[in-house]
Design a protein around this motif. Structure first.
Motif, PDB file in Angstrom:
ATOM      1  N   LYS A   1     -24.587 -41.987  11.663  1.00  0.00           N
ATOM      2  CA  LYS A   1     -24.691 -40.523  11.670  1.00  0.00           C
ATOM      3  C   LYS A   1     -23.503 -39.843  10.993  1.00  0.00           C
ATOM      4  O   LYS A   1     -23.659 -38.806  10.377  1.00  0.00           O
ATOM      5  N   ALA A   2     -22.288 -40.414  11.137  1.00  0.00           N
ATOM      6  CA  ALA A   2     -21.111 -39.794  10.537  1.00  0.00           C
ATOM      7  C   ALA A   2     -19.932 -40.752  10.549  1.00  0.00           C
ATOM      8  O   ALA A   2     -19.863 -41.648  11.384  1.00  0.00           O
ATOM      9  N   ALA A   3     -19.012 -40.531   9.623  1.00  0.00           N
ATOM     10  CA  ALA A   3     -17.703 -41.182   9.623  1.00  0.00           C
ATOM     11  C   ALA A   3     -16.697 -40.047   9.765  1.00  0.00           C
ATOM     12  O   ALA A   3     -16.703 -39.114   8.966  1.00  0.00           O
ATOM     13  N   GLU A   4     -15.840 -40.121  10.786  1.00  0.00           N
ATOM     14  CA  GLU A   4     -14.977 -38.978  11.100  1.00  0.00           C
ATOM     15  C   GLU A   4     -13.645 -39.427  11.694  1.00  0.00           C
ATOM     16  O   GLU A   4     -13.450 -40.613  11.959  1.00  0.00           O
ATOM     17  N   ASN A   5     -12.757 -38.471  11.897  1.00  0.00           N
ATOM     18  CA  ASN A   5     -11.440 -38.685  12.508  1.00  0.00           C
ATOM     19  C   ASN A   5     -10.598 -39.702  11.730  1.00  0.00           C
ATOM     20  O   ASN A   5     -10.054 -40.639  12.301  1.00  0.00           O
ATOM     21  N   PHE A   6     -10.466 -39.480  10.437  1.00  0.00           N
ATOM     22  CA  PHE A   6      -9.693 -40.385   9.590  1.00  0.00           C
ATOM     23  C   PHE A   6      -8.199 -40.187   9.842  1.00  0.00           C
ATOM     24  O   PHE A   6      -7.707 -39.066   9.842  1.00  0.00           O
ATOM     25  N   ILE A   7      -7.489 -41.286  10.065  1.00  0.00           N
ATOM     26  CA  ILE A   7      -6.038 -41.269  10.240  1.00  0.00           C
ATOM     27  C   ILE A   7      -5.459 -42.279   9.252  1.00  0.00           C
ATOM     28  O   ILE A   7      -5.834 -43.452   9.257  1.00  0.00           O
ATOM     29  N   PHE A   8      -4.520 -41.820   8.409  1.00  0.00           N
ATOM     30  CA  PHE A   8      -3.900 -42.681   7.402  1.00  0.00           C
ATOM     31  C   PHE A   8      -2.464 -42.989   7.784  1.00  0.00           C
ATOM     32  O   PHE A   8      -1.738 -42.116   8.268  1.00  0.00           O
ATOM     33  N   ARG A   9      -2.056 -44.243   7.563  1.00  0.00           N
ATOM     34  CA  ARG A   9      -0.680 -44.683   7.763  1.00  0.00           C
ATOM     35  C   ARG A   9      -0.273 -45.504   6.552  1.00  0.00           C
ATOM     36  O   ARG A   9      -1.046 -46.328   6.074  1.00  0.00           O
ATOM     37  N   GLN A  10       0.951 -45.278   6.101  1.00  0.00           N
ATOM     38  CA  GLN A  10       1.438 -46.063   4.981  1.00  0.00           C
ATOM     39  C   GLN A  10       2.547 -46.974   5.489  1.00  0.00           C
ATOM     40  O   GLN A  10       3.542 -46.518   6.040  1.00  0.00           O
ATOM     41  N   ALA A  11       2.345 -48.281   5.312  1.00  0.00           N
ATOM     42  CA  ALA A  11       3.335 -49.279   5.714  1.00  0.00           C
ATOM     43  C   ALA A  11       3.715 -50.068   4.477  1.00  0.00           C
ATOM     44  O   ALA A  11       2.894 -50.824   3.931  1.00  0.00           O
ATOM     45  N   ASN A  12       4.950 -49.889   4.011  1.00  0.00           N
ATOM     46  CA  ASN A  12       5.427 -50.518   2.776  1.00  0.00           C
ATOM     47  C   ASN A  12       4.487 -50.164   1.638  1.00  0.00           C
ATOM     48  O   ASN A  12       4.336 -49.005   1.317  1.00  0.00           O
ATOM     49  N   GLU A  13       3.823 -51.141   1.041  1.00  0.00           N
ATOM     50  CA  GLU A  13       2.906 -50.868  -0.067  1.00  0.00           C
ATOM     51  C   GLU A  13       1.449 -50.892   0.363  1.00  0.00           C
ATOM     52  O   GLU A  13       0.550 -50.920  -0.472  1.00  0.00           O
ATOM     53  N   THR A  14       1.199 -50.885   1.665  1.00  0.00           N
ATOM     54  CA  THR A  14      -0.162 -50.937   2.190  1.00  0.00           C
ATOM     55  C   THR A  14      -0.534 -49.592   2.801  1.00  0.00           C
ATOM     56  O   THR A  14       0.241 -49.006   3.552  1.00  0.00           O
TER      57      THR A  14
END
Length: 131
Positions: A98-111
């Motif tokens: 039905k949906a893709a939601e609540n995206f949280i991004f984290r950057q760890a080194n080059e990932t």
């Protein structure tokens, strides 16, 4: 005057939609360990969709999989917006999502790690991808 007999329209107007069960083989650690249905089966489908690069394998249709390879090495802000769009695009090809939601991004080194919820007809699955 009709060109076709009345019975010719039966297949179109009298058709019923049939929902088949989503039972599938459950794979854990590379081994088949039973059958799964409902939310557990959806977890597995979502995982396979997000780990399969689109157009990479002939066994899958061109609608299956996600395009992450072209994002490697790009500016993080651009990658974040494209990951959100591409993840949503690939998951919405499955009518049970039905949906893709609540995206949280984290950057760890080059990932770049992205965690999000996938709302399905069976419930919500929390999942993540990393680039």
């Amino acid at each position: 005057m009709a060109t076709l007999p009345e019975s010719a329209n039966y297949g179109i107007n009298g058709a019923e939609t049939v929902e088949y069960p989503t039972k599938t083989y459950l794979v854990k650690d590379g081994r088949i360990c039973g059958m799964a249905d409902g939310l557990e089966a959806m977890r597995q489908v979502i995982d396979i969709m997000l780990r399969t690069e689109r157009y990479q394998y002939q066994i899958y249709t061109s609608n299956f999989g996600v395009e992450f390879q072209g994002l490697i090495g790009k500016v993080p802000e651009y990658v974040m917006s494209m990951v959100k769009r591409r993840v949503t695009e690939v998951l919405m090809t499955d009518k049970r999502v039905k949906a893709a939601e609540n995206f949280i991004f984290r950057q760890a080194n080059e990932t770049l790690e992205c965690e999000f919820d996938v709302r399905t007809v069976y419930g919500t699955v929390r999942t993540e991808v990393a680039l």
